[in-house]
Design an enzyme around this catalytic site. Sequence first.
Site, PDB file in Angstrom:
ATOM      1  N   LYS A  27      30.022  37.079 -58.226  1.00 50.93           N
ATOM      2  CA  LYS A  27      31.382  37.502 -57.966  1.00 50.93           C
ATOM      3  C   LYS A  27      31.473  38.981 -57.584  1.00 50.93           C
ATOM      4  CE  LYS A  27      33.457  38.693 -61.496  1.00 50.93           C
ATOM      5  NZ  LYS A  27      34.107  38.875 -62.791  1.00 50.93           N
ATOM      6  N   THR A  28      30.876  39.830 -58.424  1.00 49.43           N
ATOM      7  CA  THR A  28      30.967  41.265 -58.164  1.00 49.43           C
ATOM      8  C   THR A  28      30.319  41.599 -56.824  1.00 49.43           C
ATOM      9  OG1 THR A  28      30.703  41.555 -60.529  1.00 49.43           O
ATOM     10  CG2 THR A  28      30.582  43.520 -59.183  1.00 49.43           C
ATOM     11  N   ASP A  58      40.242  41.905 -59.831  1.00 49.13           N
ATOM     12  CA  ASP A  58      39.126  41.252 -60.510  1.00 49.13           C
ATOM     13  C   ASP A  58      39.663  40.590 -61.789  1.00 49.13           C
ATOM     14  OD1 ASP A  58      36.554  40.535 -60.995  1.00 49.13           O
ATOM     15  OD2 ASP A  58      35.944  42.451 -61.858  1.00 49.13           O
ATOM     16  N   GLU A  59      38.991  39.579 -62.275  1.00 50.43           N
ATOM     17  CA  GLU A  59      39.386  38.904 -63.520  1.00 50.43           C
ATOM     18  C   GLU A  59      40.876  38.536 -63.507  1.00 50.43           C
ATOM     19  OE1 GLU A  59      36.970  38.188 -65.386  1.00 50.43           O
ATOM     20  OE2 GLU A  59      35.527  39.839 -65.535  1.00 50.43           O
ATOM     21  N   GLN A 102      37.020  31.438 -67.912  1.00 50.65           N
ATOM     22  CA  GLN A 102      36.652  32.634 -68.656  1.00 50.65           C
ATOM     23  C   GLN A 102      37.860  33.454 -69.098  1.00 50.65           C
ATOM     24  OE1 GLN A 102      33.019  34.804 -67.346  1.00 50.65           O
ATOM     25  NE2 GLN A 102      33.025  33.366 -65.634  1.00 50.65           N
ATOM     26  N   ARG A 122      26.213  34.047 -70.531  1.00 54.22           N
ATOM     27  CA  ARG A 122      25.590  35.369 -70.400  1.00 54.22           C
ATOM     28  C   ARG A 122      24.083  35.234 -70.292  1.00 54.22           C
ATOM     29  NH1 ARG A 122      29.044  37.123 -68.041  1.00 54.22           N
ATOM     30  NH2 ARG A 122      29.824  35.008 -68.247  1.00 54.22           N
TER      31      ARG A 122
END
Length: 750
Positions: free
Chosen positions: A45-46, A231-232, A263, A615
């Site tokens: 994503k980033t 973002d998010e 998330q 993670r």
Amino acid sequence: MKLQLVKQTQAELPDFLKDLNSEQQKAAATTEGPLLIIAGAGSGKTRVVTFRIAYLLQKGIPPHNILALTFTNKAAHEMKERIATMVGNSTSSKVWAGTFHSIFARILRSEAENLGYTSSFSIYDSDDSLSVVRAVMNTLGISQQQVPPQGVRSRISSAKNQMIGAQRYANEAGNILEKQTGQIYQEYEKRLRLNNAMDFDDLLINMINLFNNFPEILKKYQERFRYIHVDEYQDTNRAQYIAIKMLAAGIHRNLCVVGDDAQSIYKWRGADIRNILDFQNDYDDAAVVRLEQNYRSTKTILQAADNVIGNNRKQLAKKLWTDNPEGAKISVLPARDDREEADMILKALRTEMNENFLAPKDFALLYRTNAQSQALEDALRRAAIPYTIVGGLSFYKRKEVKDTVAYLRLLVNPNDSESVLRVINEPPRGIGATSLQHIRTYADEHNISLFEAFTTANQITTIQKRAAGSAQTFASMVQRFIDLKPDIPPTELAVSFIEATGLLRMLKDENTEESLDRWNNVQRLLSNIAEMSAREENPSLEAFLQQIALVSDTDEADTTKNRVALMTMHAAKGLEFPVVFIAGMEQGLFPMGRAENNAEEAEEERRLFYVGITRARQKLYLSYAERRFRFGELIFAQPSRFIGEISEELLELKVGNMNYQQSTPRKKPIDVTIIRQPFFDDIPKEDFFSQVPPTSPKLRVGIKVKHAQFGVGTVQALSGEGSKAQALVYFPTVGKKHLMLEYAKLQIVG
DNA sequence: ATCCGTGAGCTTTTT
DNA sequence: GCTCACGGAT
């Protein structure tokens, strides 16, 4: 790759985009119009967002027309850094990338007058606003025994996040508790205004107020931010949602939001998952891209995550997959108590290190609550394995640091009565509660700020001469430094002011291990100012205060050091590690007690578990303890039902080989308060990974040194030792300066 | 004005 | 087990 001002059509994408898979490419290259990127965990994503911004820049979009909003400073930094490697630092630093709160604070600072604040308004963190709530309750005569201030604060905050003002809240209040909250809320707002202060929520709300009341200002920012990234997005609350919507409603409409509904873990903070679920309704021409290929984890880990999240109802359709190998099974570590749990984790960690040649930095120990870190820390410390705690008790929340910050705020915003009250008796100045109360009443009656009342304390007849005298002495001391402010650099101002307040002397005189620690922390804060001053072009106390109001330790965690990372699963969002341990997999702890009977909260807990699982890259461990200490009491618990939601063939139970000695005494760590501070980066002395701090070369009289602000000068004299060491330096530009060596990072030039 | 002992409530997560 | 408000003693 350097910036090229070459026009590109979509058909001929620049080479660097070819490093992306086809979905990622689509996400990066769809620059016009609304775009929803549903990005599963580990799907890059980033990377996609940074490539997208780099692509925009390469197309010739000026960097200051690009806005990227994140939730943490860490995410913003990372994004900036990655953009910098693609287009160069001078371009990337002009992109508006930052957290909602910091970007909005920056805008509000330049528009503050329109809203009746000055540009040097104070920003109150949740502790500050809690003390305002307490103070308000005192004046209103509402007992803190009957109405917990913490609850009041959180009700006010969540009202604010839903854009419910004090007046409306009071009007709509149903029961007594809400009525009282409404009353406090109204007074609270009044007081913040009077103090020229905003709390975290105000930074969002005032942004919207500004846009609503000043259409031309809104237009200005709509035009400035041609390309907006969020973002998010699943974690945005109502206020953030509205602010974004307003900004994106201009002529450009280029809004790109990235998120993963699976998330979403900040509902308790007002995040509204509907914002992402309804994006396509809000923007019916929205393009949607799904990033479903996971590059991070093994098939096993991904399968487990999928099993777990499958138990949730509300979800956007997506299916994560990976080309990565099957990988090892997920190990379950059953322990008798929290101490044994820590031992088992440690043992497994060592085995991993030896067998797979892993370093400390390859591991993360995750948990639900910060309190759980202690047992793990003890174990790591005993084993001399370097670790770092992310989050937990923040440096900036320590009393002495907050006191220092409150002092500095006074120089910038003397109307900040909250700060006056905070520091007035640090050190004690002989102005007691009674006198203070009288001064406050006087200030209220004469409609002046507390600070002004201090200045004219001799006119207050209700207090004793002595108290009036010390009040005035205090006020004129502060005033003296306010007057100095325009003439001397912020670092010097801050250092000499804090020296003058007597705070440092008080801590020194107390001369306990604790107080010397505190003294150190104050120094540390001051040297942060020096650092910022050296870094920024136009350093100011205002900028520094704003900055520290909006950072948390989570942002400062240095993941580059070779250390095992300990943190909550919340703090771990956005990170990845080869090996992840999730500790405390017990009913009542994870999922949390109150979530057990509440479907919505249970789903959020499950999403948190999903975040935790994903993670891990290679290997995941889940551990639980049959009993553990909570509130100083032994609590018994069953293994978390979340473990049971993972199909059995993915799991393996580790038992029996611990040769655990029941008799091992549970010994209290020598100095818990210090050990818990992430800031100190404390690790065992015998730690072979630690680096020897660079010893400074010898300074002597006559030598030439370079100062960040004053340039090159000659040392005239040296005095003091250790942290008190000073140098008298003659600079051709500014004359003689006394410099504390600890702050002024002098470079020896010959 | 300041110090100190007591008891209550608390912790889930954070910009 | 920790922090904070409160009340009484100095």
